[in-house]
Design a protein around this motif. Structure first.
Motif, PDB file in Angstrom:
ATOM      1  N   CYS A 131       0.856  -1.181   0.000  1.00  0.00           N
ATOM      2  CA  CYS A 131       0.000   0.000   0.000  1.00  0.00           C
ATOM      3  C   CYS A 131       0.900   1.241   0.000  1.00  0.00           C
ATOM      4  N   SER A 132       0.289   2.377  -0.231  1.00  0.00           N
ATOM      5  CA  SER A 132       1.065   3.610  -0.321  1.00  0.00           C
ATOM      6  C   SER A 132       1.422   4.127   1.072  1.00  0.00           C
ATOM      7  N   ILE A 133       2.379   5.015   1.109  1.00  0.00           N
ATOM      8  CA  ILE A 133       2.758   5.667   2.373  1.00  0.00           C
ATOM      9  C   ILE A 133       1.539   6.390   2.946  1.00  0.00           C
ATOM     10  N   ASP A 134       0.773   7.079   2.106  1.00  0.00           N
ATOM     11  CA  ASP A 134      -0.413   7.799   2.578  1.00  0.00           C
ATOM     12  C   ASP A 134      -1.422   6.844   3.213  1.00  0.00           C
ATOM     13  N   GLU A 135      -1.608   5.677   2.602  1.00  0.00           N
ATOM     14  CA  GLU A 135      -2.528   4.684   3.171  1.00  0.00           C
ATOM     15  C   GLU A 135      -2.017   4.190   4.526  1.00  0.00           C
ATOM     16  N   MET A 136      -0.706   3.959   4.614  1.00  0.00           N
ATOM     17  CA  MET A 136      -0.112   3.507   5.882  1.00  0.00           C
ATOM     18  C   MET A 136      -0.282   4.566   6.965  1.00  0.00           C
ATOM     19  N   VAL A 137      -0.025   5.818   6.621  1.00  0.00           N
ATOM     20  CA  VAL A 137      -0.151   6.909   7.601  1.00  0.00           C
ATOM     21  C   VAL A 137      -1.597   7.040   8.057  1.00  0.00           C
ATOM     22  N   SER A 138      -2.537   6.960   7.128  1.00  0.00           N
ATOM     23  CA  SER A 138      -3.951   7.049   7.474  1.00  0.00           C
ATOM     24  C   SER A 138      -4.366   5.913   8.404  1.00  0.00           C
ATOM     25  N   LEU A 139      -3.944   4.700   8.081  1.00  0.00           N
ATOM     26  CA  LEU A 139      -4.267   3.544   8.911  1.00  0.00           C
ATOM     27  C   LEU A 139      -3.654   3.694  10.298  1.00  0.00           C
ATOM     28  N   LYS A 140      -2.423   4.168  10.360  1.00  0.00           N
ATOM     29  CA  LYS A 140      -1.751   4.384  11.640  1.00  0.00           C
ATOM     30  C   LYS A 140      -2.532   5.371  12.501  1.00  0.00           C
ATOM     31  N   HIS A 141      -2.990   6.462  11.911  1.00  0.00           N
ATOM     32  CA  HIS A 141      -3.774   7.457  12.656  1.00  0.00           C
ATOM     33  C   HIS A 141      -5.095   6.860  13.155  1.00  0.00           C
ATOM     34  N   GLN A 142      -5.746   6.064  12.313  1.00  0.00           N
ATOM     35  CA  GLN A 142      -6.995   5.421  12.726  1.00  0.00           C
ATOM     36  C   GLN A 142      -6.762   4.473  13.904  1.00  0.00           C
ATOM     37  N   LEU A 143      -5.666   3.713  13.841  1.00  0.00           N
ATOM     38  CA  LEU A 143      -5.360   2.776  14.924  1.00  0.00           C
ATOM     39  C   LEU A 143      -5.001   3.518  16.212  1.00  0.00           C
ATOM     40  N   GLU A 144      -4.277   4.616  16.101  1.00  0.00           N
ATOM     41  CA  GLU A 144      -3.948   5.416  17.286  1.00  0.00           C
ATOM     42  C   GLU A 144      -5.214   5.989  17.923  1.00  0.00           C
ATOM     43  N   SER A 145      -6.137   6.431  17.098  1.00  0.00           N
ATOM     44  CA  SER A 145      -7.413   6.945  17.605  1.00  0.00           C
ATOM     45  C   SER A 145      -8.197   5.833  18.304  1.00  0.00           C
ATOM     46  N   LEU A 146      -8.235   4.668  17.693  1.00  0.00           N
ATOM     47  CA  LEU A 146      -8.915   3.518  18.288  1.00  0.00           C
ATOM     48  C   LEU A 146      -8.257   3.156  19.620  1.00  0.00           C
ATOM     49  N   ARG A 147      -6.924   3.115  19.647  1.00  0.00           N
ATOM     50  CA  ARG A 147      -6.197   2.803  20.876  1.00  0.00           C
ATOM     51  C   ARG A 147      -6.544   3.809  21.977  1.00  0.00           C
ATOM     52  N   GLY A 148      -6.596   5.078  21.641  1.00  0.00           N
ATOM     53  CA  GLY A 148      -6.944   6.106  22.611  1.00  0.00           C
ATOM     54  C   GLY A 148      -8.350   5.931  23.167  1.00  0.00           C
ATOM     55  N   SER A 149      -9.296   5.648  22.284  1.00  0.00           N
ATOM     56  CA  SER A 149     -10.683   5.433  22.725  1.00  0.00           C
ATOM     57  C   SER A 149     -10.785   4.210  23.625  1.00  0.00           C
ATOM     58  N   LEU A 150     -10.141   3.133  23.225  1.00  0.00           N
ATOM     59  CA  LEU A 150     -10.197   1.907  24.022  1.00  0.00           C
ATOM     60  C   LEU A 150      -9.519   2.099  25.375  1.00  0.00           C
ATOM     61  N   ALA A 151      -8.412   2.819  25.397  1.00  0.00           N
ATOM     62  CA  ALA A 151      -7.692   3.066  26.662  1.00  0.00           C
ATOM     63  C   ALA A 151      -8.563   3.867  27.628  1.00  0.00           C
ATOM     64  N   LYS A 152      -9.323   4.819  27.099  1.00  0.00           N
ATOM     65  CA  LYS A 152     -10.207   5.628  27.949  1.00  0.00           C
ATOM     66  C   LYS A 152     -11.322   4.781  28.554  1.00  0.00           C
ATOM     67  N   ASN A 153     -11.733   3.765  27.844  1.00  0.00           N
ATOM     68  CA  ASN A 153     -12.872   2.961  28.266  1.00  0.00           C
ATOM     69  C   ASN A 153     -12.470   1.609  28.866  1.00  0.00           C
ATOM     70  N   ALA A 154     -11.180   1.403  29.040  1.00  0.00           N
ATOM     71  CA  ALA A 154     -10.700   0.112  29.593  1.00  0.00           C
ATOM     72  C   ALA A 154     -10.902   0.055  31.098  1.00  0.00           C
TER      73      ALA A 154
END
Length: 154
Positions: A131-154
């Motif tokens: 995949c492209s660098i842009d796709e990787m960066v976008s996916l990374k940001h989505q995963l970081e956001s998910l991690r943050g949400s899950l950490a708040k609710n853990a």
């Protein structure tokens, strides 16, 4: 605050294994580790050791707890990993002079030199992901956001 309109209905929640986000993340992690094993093998590093080295290449001479904070790992998990890295000649572990409870981790000359050998790993991973660098960066940001949400609710 989520409203009923944005909150998924429990009756429409995923039910099968292939519909589960957790399984997609888990199986992707397994595939990612296999690729990293192939990329890091010639460097003599495991994936967790590579992550620790990335932290140390950014900032050398830090405590075990600082490494743990960056990697979301506790010292009980890190200590055996760091001992193996010390045995391999990549780092030194010394007690802090002002607080002997703290252990300072510093790169050796060999550990610093390994950074140059590992410089192609990120690009090699992008190629393996097909995949492209842009796709990787976008996916990374989505995963970081998910991690943050899950950490708040853990």
């Amino acid at each position: 605050m989520k409203t009923a309109a944005t909150k998924p209905s429990k009756t429409k929640a995923p039910q099968t294994l292939d519909e589960q986000l957790c399984f997609a993340l888990y199986s992707t992690g397994l595939a990612l580790n296999k690729v990293y094993r192939k990329l890091l093998g010639p460097l003599g590093l495991t994936y967790p050791q590579y992550l620790a080295m990335l932290v140390l290449w950014e900032r050398d001479g830090i405590t075990v707890s600082e490494i743990g904070e960056r990697l979301f790992l506790d010292s009980a998990t890190l200590t055996p990993l760091l001992k193996r890295m010390q045995t391999a000649g990549l780092i030194t572990r010394t007690r802090a002079l002002d607080d002997e409870r703290q252990v300072i981790i510093a790169l050796t000359q060999e550990g610093r030199a390994l950074k140059a050998k590992a410089r192609t790993v990120p690009a090699d991973l992008v190629c393996a992901a097909e995949c492209s660098i842009d796709e990787m960066v976008s996916l990374k940001h989505q995963l970081e956001s998910l991690r943050g949400s899950l950490a708040k609710n853990a």
